[in-house]
Structure formats: C-alpha cells, structure tokens
Motif scaffolding. Sequence first.
Motif, PDB file in Angstrom:
ATOM      1  N   THR A 157       0.867  -1.181   0.000  1.00  0.00           N
ATOM      2  CA  THR A 157       0.000   0.000   0.000  1.00  0.00           C
ATOM      3  C   THR A 157       0.904   1.232   0.000  1.00  0.00           C
ATOM      4  OG1 THR A 157      -0.094   0.247   2.410  1.00  0.00           O
ATOM      5  CG2 THR A 157      -1.729  -1.227   1.388  1.00  0.00           C
ATOM      6  N   ARG A 158       0.322   2.377  -0.228  1.00  0.00           N
ATOM      7  CA  ARG A 158       1.093   3.607  -0.185  1.00  0.00           C
ATOM      8  C   ARG A 158       1.591   3.892   1.223  1.00  0.00           C
ATOM      9  NH1 ARG A 158      -2.329   3.054  -3.963  1.00  0.00           N
ATOM     10  NH2 ARG A 158      -1.938   3.881  -6.064  1.00  0.00           N
ATOM     11  N   ASP A 194      -4.275   9.628  -8.714  1.00  0.00           N
ATOM     12  CA  ASP A 194      -3.860   9.535  -7.317  1.00  0.00           C
ATOM     13  C   ASP A 194      -4.354  10.732  -6.525  1.00  0.00           C
ATOM     14  OD1 ASP A 194      -2.577   7.106  -7.490  1.00  0.00           O
ATOM     15  OD2 ASP A 194      -0.540   7.914  -7.407  1.00  0.00           O
ATOM     16  N   TYR A 198      -6.752   9.905  -3.434  1.00  0.00           N
ATOM     17  CA  TYR A 198      -5.972   9.690  -2.210  1.00  0.00           C
ATOM     18  C   TYR A 198      -5.503  11.034  -1.658  1.00  0.00           C
ATOM     19  CZ  TYR A 198      -2.559   7.327   0.853  1.00  0.00           C
ATOM     20  OH  TYR A 198      -1.833   6.847   1.940  1.00  0.00           O
ATOM     21  N   ASN A 200      -3.841  11.891   0.793  1.00  0.00           N
ATOM     22  CA  ASN A 200      -2.503  11.905   1.398  1.00  0.00           C
ATOM     23  C   ASN A 200      -1.392  11.691   0.365  1.00  0.00           C
ATOM     24  OD1 ASN A 200      -1.079  12.254   3.841  1.00  0.00           O
ATOM     25  ND2 ASN A 200      -0.677  10.052   3.983  1.00  0.00           N
ATOM     26  N   ILE A 201      -1.716  11.776  -0.918  1.00  0.00           N
ATOM     27  CA  ILE A 201      -0.718  11.450  -1.931  1.00  0.00           C
ATOM     28  C   ILE A 201       0.497  12.363  -1.866  1.00  0.00           C
ATOM     29  CG2 ILE A 201      -1.807  12.879  -3.713  1.00  0.00           C
ATOM     30  CD1 ILE A 201       0.132   9.548  -4.139  1.00  0.00           C
ATOM     31  N   ASP A 259      -4.490  -0.666  -1.199  1.00  0.00           N
ATOM     32  CA  ASP A 259      -5.344   0.438  -0.740  1.00  0.00           C
ATOM     33  C   ASP A 259      -6.291   0.879  -1.855  1.00  0.00           C
ATOM     34  OD1 ASP A 259      -3.103   1.305  -2.119  1.00  0.00           O
ATOM     35  OD2 ASP A 259      -2.570   2.881  -0.689  1.00  0.00           O
TER      36      ASP A 259
END
Length: 359
Positions: A157-158, A194, A198, A200-201, A259
């Motif tokens: 996951t990231r 992204d 997401y 929080n990228i 994720d």
Amino acid sequence: MRLFDRIMPAIATALTLWAGGVSAQVTLFPAPDDQTQELSIYSSLDNDLAAPLIAAFQARHPDVTVRYENLLTTELHDRIVAETRSGTGTADFAFSSAMDLQVKLANDGYARAVETPDTPDWPDWANWRDTAYALTFEPAVFAYHKPSFAGREPPATRADLMRWMAEHPAGARGRIGTYDVARSGVGYLFLARDQELYPNIWSVVRAMGRAEVQQFPTSADLLERIADGRLAVGYNLLGSYAADWARRHPDVGVILPRDFTVVVSRVALVPAAARQPGLGADFLAFLMSPEGQGLLSRTLRLSAVSLEVSGQPGPAGGMQDLAGLRLKPVPVSPGLLAYLDQATRASLLGRWNSALAGQ
C-alpha cells in the motif's frame, strides 16, 4: 515482393519513414494469400506485442496486408489531425495508451461511430458514443527487486511504501523509481488519479523526494533498473509491462496496491478520415471479440476489458486475481479532457515538483 509474400508470409518488413517531420517505425505484415486490401494501423503498442494480434486477424482475413506504424501517443494524435485536415486520409485504426488524447480525437470529430457484435455488452465506462472503446484493463502497480526484500514483505500500500522509506532510509535512497510525469502521458494520468482518489498522496510524494526518487520516461527504463537492483521499488508502473518483465526476469516482482488500484486502458477508434474504414471496423470487431480479448489477456497479458473471455477469472489477465482490490478504472469519457487543460497540467506538475523538493 509477391514471391517474398508467398514464401515468407509471416516475416514483416520494417523501415523508418519521415512523415510530417515525425520519425515513424513502419512495419509491413504481408497478406498470407494474394493481397487485395491493405489495413493501416497507427498504434503505441510495441511491435512484438502487436504481431500476434495481427497474425490472428490475418488468419480470418488472409487477403489483407497490414501496414503498422508504431508511434508515440502525441505523434499518433497529431498525425490523425493533420492528415484529416489535409484531406489525404489517415489510418484505418488507431490504438493508444493515451486515453485523454484518444477521447479528444473522438470528441473533436476525428473518429467515426462503429458498432460491433460485442458493442451491446461492452461496459458503459469503456465505451463513449461507440466512437472510442477501451480494450484493455491495465492496473498501475508497484514493481520491486525481489532480492532487496529478502526476508520481509515488499510494500503493498502507499502507507507501506512510506513506512519502508522511513525505516530503511539507506536502502531506499536513490532506489525508488517512477515515471517522469512531465514526459510520460500515462505517468501524468496516474498522478492525476492519485490526487483525486488519495488525499494523502502529497505526503507520499514528499517522502519519495526525500528518498531521492529517480524519474524515467518509459516503463522499460524503470524495469531494467529494477531487474538489476539499481532500483528497489517502482511506483505506479503500467501493469502490463511490469507483468511481462516479471515473467522474463525472476528478480522482478509485481504487486497490485491493496489500498486502491488505478486502472487505465488502451483506447481504440476508427478515424473519421480512414482510407479503409470497413477494415478498421473489422479490426476493432476482432479485438472486441472473445478471440481478440483472449489474445490480449492470455497471450499478451495486457488484460482484457471483456469479462466473457473463456477461462479468465475476470479482467486481471495474466497478472493475478483482482478479487478484493479497490479497482478504480478511468472511464472513457470527456472527463479525461480536463487532464489536457494546460493550466490544470501546469498546476499539477508544479505541485509535483514542489512536493519532491519537500515543500
């Protein structure tokens, strides 16, 4: 030439031509039988991946010679526009990984509506007004150098990737790679998605910046360095190429992020100014057929859009089962045109560069 065609029909003759200032690799696939027609294709798909598709199509149409031009995605778009405007006619079929540019061609009137036998069952997200069809289902993946993760799990996951960079700064420094988003169309598309999916990228990007992330314009540049260990992790690589390298290079591993997994597609269309639109429509129908989708999925491992491909558990093709993943396909729609807006592009690239610099 006819003697050559009869004796060695499977051999393609390759040459490089200059067309409108663009260097294009042109490959001729001679008709297995006496030629009566020529199908012209513009594509960003590498020749070795396209060849099995062309051979299978010619088995159905043995009188068709295929003229295949391998172009960069921007060159493909610009060639169709220029040739249409000049009135000279253009390719009969266009196939590109630049979803946004293909949709722009369709939206701007450079593609014709084509209905194939499989159009009624094609997913809504993969068909825009019967003019632009998504034919592949290609996840953005993490690729990694297996020996670099001996005895521990690679990031899945990231958040895992950020944790690994923080806990192993020496092993991560200079050994994370991703696309140069200013030069790679698919890399830019992945980044844009992204950001949408997401929040929080940018923390991830700042962490990669601290780890001195390496940027490259092509998948091959990245995967070559992962295979020999110069890079430990590749972020947001096109899954089809990563899976192909993993089969041929045992030290390369591939993970579909747990994720969320962005999915892009190669988009096909028949240009409005095609010289042989019927042949272009025939080739499109073949690629949308169970046989064509099966070749894309099993032989080329590009992963098929159609869920009806015999023997496939789903659109994963040859990579792995996608069950349980949060798949986020990019729809074929005019929404993609937002990614071509110059102000939007400049803003996103500026934020990318600032985040890499730690700002």
